[in-house]
Each structure stands twice: as C-alpha cells, then as structure tokens.
Motif scaffolding. Structure first.
Motif, short mmCIF file in Angstrom:
data_model
loop_
_atom_site.label_atom_id
_atom_site.label_comp_id
_atom_site.label_asym_id
_atom_site.label_seq_id
_atom_site.Cartn_x
_atom_site.Cartn_y
_atom_site.Cartn_z
N TYR A 137 -0.10 10.16 -6.45
CA TYR A 137 0.57 9.22 -7.34
C TYR A 137 1.28 9.93 -8.49
O TYR A 137 2.34 9.51 -8.94
N ASP A 141 5.00 0.19 -5.94
CA ASP A 141 5.55 0.09 -4.58
C ASP A 141 4.72 0.92 -3.60
O ASP A 141 4.43 0.48 -2.49
N GLU A 142 4.34 2.12 -4.01
CA GLU A 142 3.54 2.99 -3.14
C GLU A 142 2.16 2.39 -2.90
O GLU A 142 1.63 2.45 -1.79
N ARG A 160 1.46 -0.81 -2.83
CA ARG A 160 1.67 -1.91 -1.88
C ARG A 160 1.81 -1.39 -0.45
O ARG A 160 1.25 -1.95 0.49
N VAL A 161 2.55 -0.30 -0.28
CA VAL A 161 2.73 0.28 1.05
C VAL A 161 1.39 0.72 1.62
O VAL A 161 1.07 0.46 2.78
N ARG A 162 0.60 1.39 0.81
CA ARG A 162 -0.69 1.88 1.28
C ARG A 162 -1.66 0.74 1.59
O ARG A 162 -2.42 0.82 2.55
N ARG A 172 -0.78 -2.31 2.55
CA ARG A 172 -0.28 -2.93 3.79
C ARG A 172 -0.67 -2.08 5.00
O ARG A 172 -1.09 -2.60 6.03
N ARG A 173 -0.55 -0.78 4.88
CA ARG A 173 -0.90 0.12 5.98
C ARG A 173 -2.40 0.06 6.27
O ARG A 173 -2.82 0.03 7.42
N GLN A 213 -3.42 -2.95 8.25
CA GLN A 213 -3.02 -2.91 9.65
C GLN A 213 -3.92 -2.00 10.47
O GLN A 213 -3.91 -2.08 11.69
#
Length: 186
Positions: A45, A87-88, A90-92, A94-95, A98
């Motif tokens: 980060y 943003d990063e 949120r991406v992590r 979401r990943r 999944q």
C-alpha cells in the motif's frame, strides 16, 4: 476513468527530495484508510500510495513554486493517494470474495483409472443400444446435439431442414429414450 495530462515529470534527481518532503502524505492517507503498520500488505500500500503521489505531482495544474499552490498540492495529493489506496483495497476485497478455499477436512478423490475406462465402455455400449432404437434422422439429431453440442438452429442449418423438423426429432428422441429407460428399469 479519464486520465489527466502530465504537466511535469518527476526526475530521478528530484525524487529523493520530493519523497523526503511529501512522503508523509502517503503515510497519512494510509492512516486515514485504517491500514496499520503491522498489516501484511502495508508495504504494498505504501508503494501504491507513492505511485499515486507521483501521479498527483505530474498532473497538478498549478505552479508548485508558489506557496499557495504548494499547500493546495498537499490536499490534492492526499486525496489522490487516499482514493488510489481505497481502490486497491476494493480490488483485493472483490478478489478475495471470489476465491474459494478448500475445507480443512478435504480429502482428494482417488480415481481408479480402470473404473473410468469401464464406465466409458458401459456408456458407449448404452449409447449404441439407444441409437439402435432411433430412426436415421433421430440418430443424426442425437449425434449433432450430444456429441457435437450443436444448437437446434445449427443442426437445422447443417442438415438443411427446418427448426421445426429438428424440434420434432428432439421430441421423438426424448419419448423413445424415456421408453428405453423404463424398459431398462424393469
């Protein structure tokens, strides 16, 4: 997302001084995003924050030699770094949502190669015996639909018949195979 045009470029000679002066923006943004020093991805980060800080420097529209613009840059850069880190995150997240984790009591399925071959032979024999009770058109439909995985439209086009004919084949195949299945059960 629209990208901003670069106004200036941070050179290697300027980088050390720039980060000495502005690195606190990155750490402040991480604190605002509630990422503690002991977070396993803290250094990642920090690097993302530094990249966003450089982007802010390169895209800031005012002359940084003016004192007022310098203070405006600090707020602008802080916001850009904070948004980039969020943003990063949120991406992590979401990943991670999944990903599917293996249960602790998971035991891998051991497959006997002979049983697979035996099952394949049985399936082929059963398929051949099912084909024997169908007309030529119905056999064609079954091969195209099951083996070649063609749609009704594609089968009709391939065989030069209407879709209505293919639907009729499908209906008769379903009826005959239902009879075949009931005979096998008895």
């Amino acid at each position: 997302m629209k990208t901003q045009e670069k106004i200036r470029i941070l050179t290697e000679e300027m980088a050390a001084d720039f980060f000495f002066v502005h690195d606190a923006i990155v750490y402040g943004a991480l604190k605002k995003c509630q990422i503690p020093y002991n977070h396993p991805d803290y250094e990642d980060y920090v690097q993302i924050g530094r990249m966003k800080l450089v982007e802010a420097y390169e895209c800031f529209p005012k002359d940084l030699t003016e004192e007022e613009a310098f203070y405006q840059f600090t707020g602008y850069a802080f916001q850009k770094v904070k948004w980039g880190v969020l943003d990063e995150i949120r991406v992590r997240v979401r990943r991670a949502e999944q990903e599917v984790f293996m249960p602790e009591d998971f035991e891998p399925l051991v497959v006997d190669e002979r049983s697979l071959v035996d099952a394949e032979i049985v399936m082929q024999d059963m398929y051949q015996s099912m084909l024997a009770c169908l007309t030529e058109g119905e056999q064609t439909y079954l091969n195209d639909a099951v083996i070649l995985q063609l749609s009704v439209k594609d089968i009709a086009k391939k065989r030069g018949v209407s879709r209505k004919t293919v639907y009729a084949w499908r209906q008769r195949v379903a009826e005959k195979l239902a009879e075949y299945k009931s005979v096998l059960k008895n």
